[in-house]
Motif scaffolding. Structure first.
Motif, PDB file in Angstrom:
ATOM      1  N   ARG A   1      12.478  54.009  10.318  1.00  0.00           N
ATOM      2  CA  ARG A   1      12.698  55.449  10.167  1.00  0.00           C
ATOM      3  C   ARG A   1      11.637  56.274  10.893  1.00  0.00           C
ATOM      4  O   ARG A   1      11.962  57.254  11.566  1.00  0.00           O
ATOM      5  CB  ARG A   1      12.690  55.842   8.677  1.00  0.00           C
ATOM      6  CG  ARG A   1      13.936  55.397   7.912  1.00  0.00           C
ATOM      7  CD  ARG A   1      13.823  55.773   6.430  1.00  0.00           C
ATOM      8  NE  ARG A   1      13.524  57.190   6.280  1.00  0.00           N
ATOM      9  CZ  ARG A   1      14.437  58.153   6.331  1.00  0.00           C
ATOM     10  NH1 ARG A   1      15.698  57.854   6.505  1.00  0.00           N
ATOM     11  NH2 ARG A   1      14.077  59.416   6.208  1.00  0.00           N
TER      12      ARG A   1
ATOM     13  N   GLY B   1      18.989  56.697   9.936  1.00  0.00           N
ATOM     14  CA  GLY B   1      20.238  56.351   9.250  1.00  0.00           C
ATOM     15  C   GLY B   1      20.032  55.375   8.105  1.00  0.00           C
ATOM     16  O   GLY B   1      20.829  55.335   7.170  1.00  0.00           O
TER      17      GLY B   1
ATOM     18  N   VAL C   1      22.567  50.948  11.166  1.00  0.00           N
ATOM     19  CA  VAL C   1      23.801  51.737  11.293  1.00  0.00           C
ATOM     20  C   VAL C   1      23.932  52.360  12.684  1.00  0.00           C
ATOM     21  O   VAL C   1      25.036  52.497  13.214  1.00  0.00           O
ATOM     22  CB  VAL C   1      23.876  52.809  10.184  1.00  0.00           C
ATOM     23  CG1 VAL C   1      22.767  53.835  10.328  1.00  0.00           C
ATOM     24  CG2 VAL C   1      25.241  53.478  10.149  1.00  0.00           C
TER      25      VAL C   1
ATOM     26  N   GLN D   1      33.287  51.747  10.351  1.00  0.00           N
ATOM     27  CA  GLN D   1      33.066  53.202  10.270  1.00  0.00           C
ATOM     28  C   GLN D   1      34.407  53.939  10.209  1.00  0.00           C
ATOM     29  O   GLN D   1      34.566  54.885   9.433  1.00  0.00           O
ATOM     30  CB  GLN D   1      32.246  53.665  11.474  1.00  0.00           C
ATOM     31  CG  GLN D   1      30.808  53.143  11.439  1.00  0.00           C
ATOM     32  CD  GLN D   1      30.097  53.320  12.763  1.00  0.00           C
ATOM     33  OE1 GLN D   1      30.659  53.034  13.822  1.00  0.00           O
ATOM     34  NE2 GLN D   1      28.850  53.767  12.716  1.00  0.00           N
TER      35      GLN D   1
ATOM     36  N   CYS E   1      28.581  61.775  -0.496  1.00  0.00           N
ATOM     37  CA  CYS E   1      27.299  62.305   0.008  1.00  0.00           C
ATOM     38  C   CYS E   1      26.819  61.527   1.218  1.00  0.00           C
ATOM     39  O   CYS E   1      26.013  62.020   1.995  1.00  0.00           O
ATOM     40  CB  CYS E   1      26.245  62.336  -1.088  1.00  0.00           C
ATOM     41  SG  CYS E   1      25.459  60.753  -1.447  1.00  0.00           S
TER      42      CYS E   1
ATOM     43  N   ASP F   1      32.052  63.629   8.006  1.00  0.00           N
ATOM     44  CA  ASP F   1      31.829  62.183   8.001  1.00  0.00           C
ATOM     45  C   ASP F   1      31.250  61.585   9.285  1.00  0.00           C
ATOM     46  O   ASP F   1      30.374  60.716   9.186  1.00  0.00           O
ATOM     47  CB  ASP F   1      33.123  61.447   7.643  1.00  0.00           C
ATOM     48  CG  ASP F   1      33.470  61.609   6.164  1.00  0.00           C
ATOM     49  OD1 ASP F   1      32.663  62.224   5.437  1.00  0.00           O
ATOM     50  OD2 ASP F   1      34.535  61.133   5.752  1.00  0.00           O
ATOM     51  N   PRO F   2      31.743  61.965  10.471  1.00  0.00           N
ATOM     52  CA  PRO F   2      31.243  61.256  11.657  1.00  0.00           C
ATOM     53  C   PRO F   2      29.721  61.188  11.742  1.00  0.00           C
ATOM     54  O   PRO F   2      29.159  60.122  12.006  1.00  0.00           O
ATOM     55  CB  PRO F   2      31.856  62.050  12.820  1.00  0.00           C
ATOM     56  CG  PRO F   2      33.133  62.552  12.252  1.00  0.00           C
ATOM     57  CD  PRO F   2      32.812  62.904  10.825  1.00  0.00           C
TER      58      PRO F   2
ATOM     59  N   LEU G   1      27.585  61.255   9.386  1.00  0.00           N
ATOM     60  CA  LEU G   1      27.044  60.396   8.333  1.00  0.00           C
ATOM     61  C   LEU G   1      27.328  58.922   8.637  1.00  0.00           C
ATOM     62  O   LEU G   1      26.541  58.043   8.310  1.00  0.00           O
ATOM     63  CB  LEU G   1      27.652  60.767   6.979  1.00  0.00           C
ATOM     64  CG  LEU G   1      27.452  62.220   6.537  1.00  0.00           C
ATOM     65  CD1 LEU G   1      28.235  62.510   5.259  1.00  0.00           C
ATOM     66  CD2 LEU G   1      25.970  62.525   6.329  1.00  0.00           C
ATOM     67  N   LEU G   2      28.456  58.667   9.282  1.00  0.00           N
ATOM     68  CA  LEU G   2      28.855  57.281   9.576  1.00  0.00           C
ATOM     69  C   LEU G   2      28.028  56.651  10.678  1.00  0.00           C
ATOM     70  O   LEU G   2      27.922  55.429  10.750  1.00  0.00           O
ATOM     71  CB  LEU G   2      30.335  57.245   9.969  1.00  0.00           C
ATOM     72  CG  LEU G   2      31.313  57.522   8.825  1.00  0.00           C
ATOM     73  CD1 LEU G   2      32.715  57.776   9.367  1.00  0.00           C
ATOM     74  CD2 LEU G   2      31.327  56.356   7.844  1.00  0.00           C
ATOM     75  N   VAL G   3      27.493  57.461  11.574  1.00  0.00           N
ATOM     76  CA  VAL G   3      26.689  56.885  12.656  1.00  0.00           C
ATOM     77  C   VAL G   3      25.193  57.019  12.385  1.00  0.00           C
ATOM     78  O   VAL G   3      24.380  56.763  13.255  1.00  0.00           O
ATOM     79  CB  VAL G   3      27.045  57.506  14.041  1.00  0.00           C
ATOM     80  CG1 VAL G   3      28.502  57.224  14.387  1.00  0.00           C
ATOM     81  CG2 VAL G   3      26.747  58.992  14.068  1.00  0.00           C
ATOM     82  N   GLY G   4      24.842  57.392  11.182  1.00  0.00           N
ATOM     83  CA  GLY G   4      23.421  57.455  10.823  1.00  0.00           C
ATOM     84  C   GLY G   4      22.734  58.710  11.317  1.00  0.00           C
ATOM     85  O   GLY G   4      21.516  58.739  11.443  1.00  0.00           O
TER      86      GLY G   4
ATOM     87  N   TYR H   1      19.173  64.361   6.106  1.00  0.00           N
ATOM     88  CA  TYR H   1      18.752  64.497   4.721  1.00  0.00           C
ATOM     89  C   TYR H   1      17.302  64.972   4.698  1.00  0.00           C
ATOM     90  O   TYR H   1      16.617  64.932   5.722  1.00  0.00           O
ATOM     91  CB  TYR H   1      18.879  63.147   3.999  1.00  0.00           C
ATOM     92  CG  TYR H   1      20.303  62.630   3.948  1.00  0.00           C
ATOM     93  CD1 TYR H   1      21.153  62.974   2.902  1.00  0.00           C
ATOM     94  CD2 TYR H   1      20.808  61.818   4.961  1.00  0.00           C
ATOM     95  CE1 TYR H   1      22.463  62.512   2.864  1.00  0.00           C
ATOM     96  CE2 TYR H   1      22.109  61.352   4.929  1.00  0.00           C
ATOM     97  CZ  TYR H   1      22.934  61.706   3.874  1.00  0.00           C
ATOM     98  OH  TYR H   1      24.227  61.250   3.842  1.00  0.00           O
TER      99      TYR H   1
ATOM    100  N   ALA I   1      14.544  63.705   3.616  1.00  0.00           N
ATOM    101  CA  ALA I   1      13.496  62.752   4.013  1.00  0.00           C
ATOM    102  C   ALA I   1      13.434  62.588   5.526  1.00  0.00           C
ATOM    103  O   ALA I   1      12.441  62.102   6.064  1.00  0.00           O
ATOM    104  CB  ALA I   1      13.734  61.399   3.343  1.00  0.00           C
ATOM    105  N   ASP I   2      14.510  62.978   6.201  1.00  0.00           N
ATOM    106  CA  ASP I   2      14.545  62.823   7.663  1.00  0.00           C
ATOM    107  C   ASP I   2      13.792  63.942   8.381  1.00  0.00           C
ATOM    108  O   ASP I   2      13.622  63.902   9.601  1.00  0.00           O
ATOM    109  CB  ASP I   2      16.010  62.814   8.159  1.00  0.00           C
ATOM    110  CG  ASP I   2      16.845  61.752   7.465  1.00  0.00           C
ATOM    111  OD1 ASP I   2      16.259  60.782   6.950  1.00  0.00           O
ATOM    112  OD2 ASP I   2      18.077  61.903   7.410  1.00  0.00           O
TER     113      ASP I   2
ATOM    114  N   VAL J   1      22.867  66.325   1.780  1.00  0.00           N
ATOM    115  CA  VAL J   1      22.156  66.043   0.534  1.00  0.00           C
ATOM    116  C   VAL J   1      22.834  64.843  -0.121  1.00  0.00           C
ATOM    117  O   VAL J   1      24.060  64.787  -0.218  1.00  0.00           O
ATOM    118  CB  VAL J   1      22.150  67.268  -0.405  1.00  0.00           C
ATOM    119  CG1 VAL J   1      21.520  66.918  -1.744  1.00  0.00           C
ATOM    120  CG2 VAL J   1      21.394  68.433   0.231  1.00  0.00           C
ATOM    121  N   GLY J   2      22.010  63.899  -0.546  1.00  0.00           N
ATOM    122  CA  GLY J   2      22.542  62.631  -1.037  1.00  0.00           C
ATOM    123  C   GLY J   2      22.917  62.632  -2.504  1.00  0.00           C
ATOM    124  O   GLY J   2      22.434  61.832  -3.287  1.00  0.00           O
TER     125      GLY J   2
END
Lengths: 182, 787
Positions: free
Chosen positions: A42, A49, A90, A103, A114, B19-20, B22-25, B29, B31-32, B252-253
């Protein structure tokens, strides 16, 4: 593919130079020997991710990655332990324009809300589909037992993995292997 | 009114637009987020549940290389007001005592986990190390963990200046309860206990604060209510409102209420950023999270129900005692949840005579903080399970007891003042019996029993708040209940929607866009949604209590309608016609004249005129294309119904049981995106199952929390829970522009009574009762062996 160098030696000041292949790219960094692998990914590599959900407990699974073919909780692993390893996160799964079938499955079947557990969840699904091309819903439940999700109730995740299984099954052996090897 | 069937986007199970990334990282969020020069905070927390702080020694920690600053209670208390200020203090009448709370403990700690010292360091590893070097000496005080004990006159006081440990006390209800009880054929009287459990979102709380002399304080935080937090920061930290900006990150998680309260850390991290003039970051670790947030429920109900022999409830009395913990978290202070629990106690039933005495007590536990099914989880358990016990006692079919009591006419105002706007509760209940194949299950139960198998069926209802209007929200929390949204059409005809709520996975970017796309006759790709930043979004109370689909979406729709009036005037002007707004339709990115559909103007052309070429506007018209609307339903509150049913098989030798079927019949008014509603229902039911069976915030006799990891706080995994079946039974509400209502908040609440009644039905022995949560094999086995 480029070859990784031999394992590096650690230095006396508590740091060690490590080399890992992450998502196909070889990277070399000097890290503190206590640095967690998840922090390495990270913070050193900017691959955010991979998430931290339970902080060094290994229970939630949000930090799950693939390390030399195994599902590993990167919050329970030190970065130096990954020296010489082949890692998939990911970010190495698919691109926005070319999503991996896993995916796609999560998108099509609303397998996330979330999205915090999703990267880890997908990495566990990856290894399941590698060994079991047609998992039953019970087999999927077992395979993701180390990945907690608080939003979905798991129903749509199971459908997502089944969707991915079908997509992968419809492909040629070569295509399928390409998508399940890193 | 537009109905869903006439529209293009609302009602469709389209994939989510969020979604896209979130799906590819590539989600962002909290912490990022790291800013240049960021420092990291670690909090030293109390290891005692109740103690006086004799001495804090930070000398070793200060010398640790890499430590930037160390903050103690005295310093921060001198710099700001106590955290409990009117803007975030509930206002519910009754008798209230307010604790004086500062961000760090000064001379006394009230629970294990109470923050005492903040360490700031160059990285989090150093901060953690330095925290180990802080030495604190305590003089332990007697620990109070049982709220009934805490009520005794000679018990020690958590807040010494108070006369008692009662933080809030009052009554709710209406009607002639004594008369109802005198006319009853049967009175059920039981003590029900709903344990301390709640939500533990996968992402913990976290924040990054930055400060400079010109722009002031910017706090990035995964909060559910950035606007309210901004007000609180300004007031408590004595900063002008324009010098405080709160930004919730794009992603937000999960929150489930836990990120709605105002906690101490917001002030600690903000203060440190101001003091150090460097960005300061704090990400809660899982242990801290399980020690201090999402702990809810924790209520005792001495419930009495007066019934006629046909099962009709004539009246109820309830003496409720809630364990509020230390009562310190802003906005809720540990008593708004139980208050709402009392207000919603009558659930989906027509009960004219109600008297509830509610006492909320402070103890040496962390403050109750909101958790999905806000307050209602133990109340639903008590009420609905009690109905099953009544049926058993009167030898009636429980479905008849339910049916005779279910609210049948709408709008309905309960004896505690809760308005049920619309719906078909009996229809939903019948639908559940049909989905369960109730008569067949009862037959199978008899057959199974012959083979020594104990199968049972149970059910419960949940009348779930669907947003709360200002009539409820203003007195309850000193906050508005309206939904707000700004819709702007930009220079290229793209549509921006700004909302002051900040979502945590509910799918606002998709559902709001679906509603707006229909209104303006565009594709959802033409719409972009902005939220989370208090500097450019309209004021809103936050994402909570199912406000999204009821209030916020409705505000977005109304803002579109305001805008459409102006757009049609511009279109008429450009077309050189005289016509009313009603003579135009919005379709295919065009404003089309109904009387001659060849006469039409593209939205981007209207935008171009309104924004870039105002000289072409009708004379006297103001430039620009944007509108803000504040939606308030023309009724005090809206509710939606969920009916749950389960079939279980119990092993009487161990008390273990298996859920064979779990069915939810659900009404959300008009579903904007049915797939997302299903996701909410599945997730809510599983959270309810987790709360009812596995999850418990437990403490030992000295107040040490025993569930501080996810090993001990056992959230259900995929392998722990059954398949959840869902049946749609949607009744549009007449009180929102699209007939939509919120869904998500209340779903866990009917779970414990559903399972408890199914288990009781399976055991089927006189005297067998499950009066305490959680429903563990041990508790079931004990109940079996006590009769």
């Amino acid at each position: 593919m480029n070859q990784l160098k031999e394992l590096q030696k650690s230095s006396a000041d508590g740091t060690k130079t490590i080399q890992v292949r992450v998502n196909g790219q070889i990277v070399e960094r000097e890290v503190h020997i206590r640095m967690l692998l998840v922090d390495f990914l990270r913070e050193e590599l900017g691959l955010t991710g991979t998430h931290v959900g339970c902080s060094v407990e290994g229970r939630c699974g949000a930090c799950t990655i693939l390390l030399n073919g195994e599902n590993v909780k990167s919050c329970l692993t030190l970065a130096v332990q990954a020296d010489g390893a082949n890692i998939l996160t990911v970010e190495g799964l698919g691109t926005p324009d070319n999503l991996h079938p896993i995916q796609e499955g999560f998108w099509e079947k609303h397998g996330l809300q979330c999205g915090f557990c999703t990267p880890g969840m997908m990495m566990s699904a990856y290894n399941l589909l590698k060994v079991n091309p047609h998992p039953s819903s019970d087999e999927i439940r077992e395979a993701i037992v180390g990945n907690l999700c608080r939003c979905t109730g798991y129903e749509h995740i199971i459908e997502a993995v089944q969707y991915a299984a079908e997509r992968l099954s419809s492909m040629s052996k070569e295509e399928r292997e390409k998508l399940l090897t890193y | 009114m537009t109905t869903a069937s006439e529209t293009k986007w609302v009602g469709r199970s389209i994939r989510r637009r969020e979604d896209p990334r979130l799906l590819v990282g590539q989600g962002t969020y909290i912490a990022d987020l790291t800013l240049p020069g960021t420092t990291y905070v670690e909090l030293v927390r109390s290891t005692h549940a109740h103690a006086r702080i004799r001495k804090i020694d930070i000398t070793k920690a200060e010398k640790h290389p890499g430590v930037v600053a160390i903050l103690t209670g005295q310093e921060i208390a001198a710099a700001m007001k106590p955290i409990i200020i009117p803007a975030i203090r509930p206002n519910l009448g009754g008798e209230l005592q307010v604790p004086t709370v500062y961000p760090l403990a000064i001379d006394k700690v009230n629970y294990v986990g109470h923050p005492i010292v903040a360490i700031v360091a160059e990285n989090k590893y150093i901060a953690e190390d330095a925290a180990q070097l802080v030495e604190i000496e305590y003089d332990p005080l007697p620990v109070l963990l049982d709220p009934e004990e805490a009520l005794k006159p000679d018990s020690p006081k958590i807040y010494e200046e108070w006369e008692s440990n009662i933080i809030w006390k009052g009554t709710l209800g209406n009607g002639d309860v004594e008369k109802a009880f005198s006319e009853a054929d049967y009175i059920l009287s039981e003590r029900f206990y709903g344990h301390r459990t709640g939500a533990a979102p996968m992402e913990t709380r976290g924040m990054v604060a930055a400060y400079d002399n010109f722009t002031g304080l910017t706090l990035h935080i995964n909060s559910q209510r950035p606007h309210i937090l901004r007000m609180a920061l300004s007031k408590i930290m004595n900063l002008p409102h324009d010098k405080v900006r709160v930004i919730a990150p794009k992603d937000v998680g999960g929150a489930f209420g836990t990120k709605a309260a105002i906690y101490r850390e917001e002030f600690i991290v903000s203060y440190l950023a101001m003091k150090l003039k460097r960005p300061v970051k704090w990400i809660e670790n899982r242990m801290e999270s399980l020690m201090s947030i999402g702990q809810e429920r924790d209520q005792i109900h001495y419930l009495e129900i007066a019934v006629r022999k046909d099962g009709k409830i004539l009246g109820i009395k309830d003496r409720m005692i809630a364990d509020s913990g230390d009562g310190s978290n802003g906005v809720y202070m540990g008593f708004v949840m139980p208050w709402l629990s009392a207000a919603y106690l009558t659930n989906a039933y027509d009960i004219p005579n109600v008297h509830i005495d509610l006492t909320c007590v402070v103890t040496n536990k962390p403050c109750l903080s909101p958790s999905r099914a806000f307050g209602e989880f133990p109340a639903r358990f008590a009420m609905d399970y009690a109905l099953h016990l009544v049926a058993r006692e009167l030898k009636l079919d429980p479905r008849e007891v339910f049916k005779i009591n279910i609210i049948k006419e709408f709008p309905y105002v309960s004896a505690t003042g809760i308005t049920h706007d619309s719906g078909d509760y009996v229809g939903a209940f019948n639908k559940l019996l049909e989905a369960l194949d109730y008569d067949k299950v009862k037959q199978e139960q008899k057959e199974a029993r012959k083979n020594g198998r104990l199968i049972g069926v149970g059910f419960a209802m949940g009348a779930e708040m669907s947003g709360l209007g200002s009539q409820v929200f203003v007195p309850m929390e000193n906050q508005p209940g309206y939904g707000s949204a700004t819709v702007k059409i930009d220079t290229y005809g793209m549509i921006q929607v700004l909302e002051g709520d900040s979502p945590q996975g509910q799918g606002h970017e998709t559902t709001i866009a679906q509603a707006v796309a229909d209104e303006l006759g565009v594709n959802i790709e033409d719409i972009y949604i902005s939220y989370g930043d208090t500097f450019n979004t309209p004021f809103a109370s936050g994402t909570l209590g199912n406000r999204g689909a009821s209030y916020t979406v409705s505000a977005a729709v109304l803002a579109c309608r305001k805008l459409k009036r102006k757009m049609t005037k511009i279109a008429a002007h450009l077309l050189g016609i005289e016509s009313d707004s009603e003579d135009f339709i919005f379709s295919n990115r065009e404003v089309v004249w109904k009387k001659d559909t060849t006469k039409k103007v593209k939205i981007e052309d209207i935008a171009d005129v309104a924004i870039l070429a105002p000289t072409k506007l009708p004379q006297g018209m103001e430039a620009g294309l944007e509108a803000t609307a504040y939606f308030e339903a023309d009724i005090a509150s809206m509710l939606s119904i969920g009916v749950h049913g389960a079939v279980v098989e119990v092993d009487p030798s161990t008390g273990g049981f298996k859920i064979l079927r779990y069915v939810v019949v659900d009404d959300c008014g008009v579903p904007i995106n049915p797939m997302l509603v299903r996701g909410q229902v599945h997730g809510g039911a599983v959270m309810g199952i987790g709360n009812a069976l596995y999850e418990k915030y437990s403490f030992d006799e000295s107040g040490q929390p025993l569930a501080t990891t996810l090993m001990e706080y056992h959230m259900p995994s995929a392998a722990d829970v059954p398949h959840i079946e869902m049946v749609e039974f949607n009744v549009p509400t007449p009180y929102t522009p699209l007939g939509t209502k919120g869904k998500g908040e209340g779903i866990p609440a009917p779970v414990p009574a559903t399972l408890a009644s199914a288990i009781t039905d399976a055991i089927d022995r006189p005297g067998f009762k499950l009066l305490n949560l959680p429903l563990t094999p041990e508790s079931i086995w004990k109940a079996l062996n006590e009769i």
